[in-house]
Enzyme design. Sequence first.
Site, PDB file in Angstrom:
ATOM      1  N   ASP A   1      -9.827  -3.679  -5.479  1.00  0.00           N
ATOM      2  CA  ASP A   1      -9.085  -2.566  -4.826  1.00  0.00           C
ATOM      3  C   ASP A   1      -9.025  -1.429  -5.697  1.00  0.00           C
ATOM      4  OD1 ASP A   1      -7.232  -0.972  -3.518  1.00  0.00           O
ATOM      5  OD2 ASP A   1      -5.389  -2.261  -3.688  1.00  0.00           O
TER       6      ASP A   1
ATOM      7  N   SER B   1       0.944  -1.111   0.099  1.00  0.00           N
ATOM      8  CA  SER B   1      -0.029  -0.048  -0.116  1.00  0.00           C
ATOM      9  C   SER B   1       0.855   1.393  -0.133  1.00  0.00           C
ATOM     10  CB  SER B   1      -1.021  -0.040   1.081  1.00  0.00           C
ATOM     11  OG  SER B   1      -1.939   0.800   1.119  1.00  0.00           O
TER      12      SER B   1
ATOM     13  N   HIS C   1      -8.599  -4.678  -1.008  1.00  0.00           N
ATOM     14  CA  HIS C   1      -7.364  -4.095  -0.291  1.00  0.00           C
ATOM     15  C   HIS C   1      -7.154  -4.400   0.893  1.00  0.00           C
ATOM     16  CE1 HIS C   1      -4.005  -1.097  -0.624  1.00  0.00           C
ATOM     17  NE2 HIS C   1      -4.318  -1.165   0.956  1.00  0.00           N
TER      18      HIS C   1
END
Length: 337
Positions: free
Chosen positions: A274, A176, A304
């Site tokens: 995501d 991320s 995600h």
Amino acid sequence: MPFPSGITVHPELAPYLEALPPYSDPFVDIAATRERFGELLAATPADRTGVRSRRYDIPREDGSALTVEVYRPEAVEGAEGAEGSGGSSRGGALPAVLHFHGGGYAIGRALPGQDKTAIDLCRELPAVTIAVEYRLAPEHRCPAGVEDCYRALEWTAQRAAELGIDPERIAVTGKSAGGGLSAAVAQMSRDRGGPALAYQSMCVPDLDDRIADEPDPVPAEHAPSPWVNSLRTIRRSWQHYLPEGSAAGDYAAAARAEDLTGLPPAYVVVCDLDPLRDGGLAYARRLMDAGVEVTVRNVPGAWHGFELHAPRTRLAREMAAHWTGHLRAALYPATAS
């Protein structure tokens, strides 16, 4: 669970999605979110079997210190080095991986000696793994965090002999926000003539602030859970990370770089549901077009951070094995023997 796009939640993940706790915006009260995250980590300590670590403070120009935690395997055949480290080849030195944690550039820091990702990589690759406790937003907006990550890379390369590291086998990785930082550090090292990286490994990377202007890939009214529609959280993270009143600069958003030539080989993994998926795929394609060797993987029907909620599913284990396997192959190429 079909969406307008035709993408569905993977059948293996559907029970976990239904069991998720109520969604809570982490940016409503960042201090409270950090406290809750720390409590969660304390309640589930890492398995440090076969791994030891030491903390170091790296001075900054302003007199403050950047803390890094260096994890190393306790026993590797042929180990040598100033601290009893070592490894596979090239004089007994191990490869090194700098790990930049995720958390929207504002949260996510592990407890001392408890970085589970760093510990797993240290043990499984094996490698000396450096967990970087970069400064967090909004107290420290960009470029503070990314400059800390680059400083950690320079420090690692400069102390390679002392740390028992092969300077030709240093990689960066993160999930991320950590994936975005990995991409940015690779660009910084190229542009500044810094340490050469052997690999950049980016998991569901957050690379582009311009996502704030894009429509939701899974509209909130069609999402089975707010956990799937996490675009609003990503937007909030960029609002906290970027300098107030200014556009992304100073390597804040790696996807804004115009020139991607000369970067190290890369790995990019994305998830179907995501909001960061398309940005990650676009960056991977641009790296390819720039002549960079790239491996790409998409996790079908996953959102995600799904692996945090369903770590023992086949899908999560396969994603981890694929990511770790390619990192291992890059740091232990066949020619090294």
